[in-house]
Scaffold this active site. Structure first.
Site, PDB file in Angstrom:
ATOM      1  N   ASP A  49       0.831  -1.195   0.000  1.00  0.00           N
ATOM      2  CA  ASP A  49       0.000   0.000   0.000  1.00  0.00           C
ATOM      3  C   ASP A  49       0.871   1.253   0.000  1.00  0.00           C
ATOM      4  O   ASP A  49       0.609   2.218  -0.731  1.00  0.00           O
ATOM      5  CB  ASP A  49      -0.920  -0.020   1.223  1.00  0.00           C
ATOM      6  N   GLU A 121      -1.964  -5.215  -3.742  1.00  0.00           N
ATOM      7  CA  GLU A 121      -0.999  -4.457  -2.948  1.00  0.00           C
ATOM      8  C   GLU A 121       0.123  -5.366  -2.448  1.00  0.00           C
ATOM      9  O   GLU A 121       1.293  -4.978  -2.431  1.00  0.00           O
ATOM     10  CB  GLU A 121      -1.701  -3.784  -1.777  1.00  0.00           C
TER      11      GLU A 121
END
Length: 226
Positions: A49, A121
């Site tokens: 992320d 992610e």
């Protein structure tokens, strides 16, 4: 460690050959299948992320050198949100490579936005740990490429824009009415109608109420502005 044919095919779709293939396996392992000897992708998701955020922020900063923070922020949010990550995951058929527990598999986990977004992610983090930012960055830029180009239009909040359109003409805020729900509980489909008090309305269908409302607002705005 030797990767299965399925994971080798995913490597090709991703565009990165792992020197440490265990990182890829971990990135694709959902908590429903994790064990003491097989960790899940949750820690990688956390790191990925942050890597994604940096690459996208820099890309937007360089793409439009005249945009101020107020213009860049909504574009950034549109590009890094879970739904966008899930769309990118579908683009490279990440769902086919996900490692899921039986219950999650039976409930349609390979199609869920949350699972796909998290895994996307995690895969970015796996590339970053395997070969650094110089490897992760071009993959993100390639996979998100057209979305970065269209970030300004993607960032537009159609529900807010439709409400502002109505208020500017002395109307009450638009109403969003669920007209239909179909599909199984694990993969529902919602049909929403966006309605104005002057009788104008438009309908859209999506996998969540929020997405359907945004799509209906977008359709109505396009009609009103045509």
């Amino acid at each position: 460690m030797k990767l299965s044919a399925e994971l080798r095919a995913f490597q090709d779709r991703l565009g990165h050959r792992f020197r440490r293939p265990e990182l890829l396996l971990r990135a694709l392992t959902h908590p429903s299948l994790a064990s003491e000897t097989r960790p899940s992708n949750q820690r990688l998701e956390f790191l990925g992320d942050r890597v994604l955020n940096l690459v996208i922020a820099e890309a937007l900063f360089l793409h439009d050198r005249l945009a101020d923070e107020g213009q860049l922020a909504p574009r950034y949010n549109a590009l890094v949100r879970k739904e966008t990550c899930a769309d990118v995951a579908r683009q490279i058929d990440l769902g086919a490579a996900l490692k899921l527990g039986r219950s999650e598999m039976m409930s349609g986990g390979r199609r869920k936005n949350a699972l796909l977004g998290d895994a996307m992610e995690a895969v970015i983090a796996a590339v970053y740990l395997d070969a650094g930012l110089d490897a992760a960055k071009p993959i993100v830029l390639r996979l998100w490429g057209e979305r970065i180009e269209a970030a300004e239009s993607q960032a537009r909040d159609s529900k807010t824009a439709l409400q502002e359109w109505a208020q500017a003409r002395g109307m009450a805020p638009p109403k969003y009415v669920e007209t239909r729900r179909s599909g199984p509980d694990h993969a529902p489909s919602f049909t929403i109608s966006a309605r104005l008090e002057n009788g104008e309305e438009a309908t859209a269908t999506a996998g969540s109420k929020r997405q359907a409302e945004q799509a209906a607002a977008t359709a109505l705005l396009e009609r009103l502005e045509a």
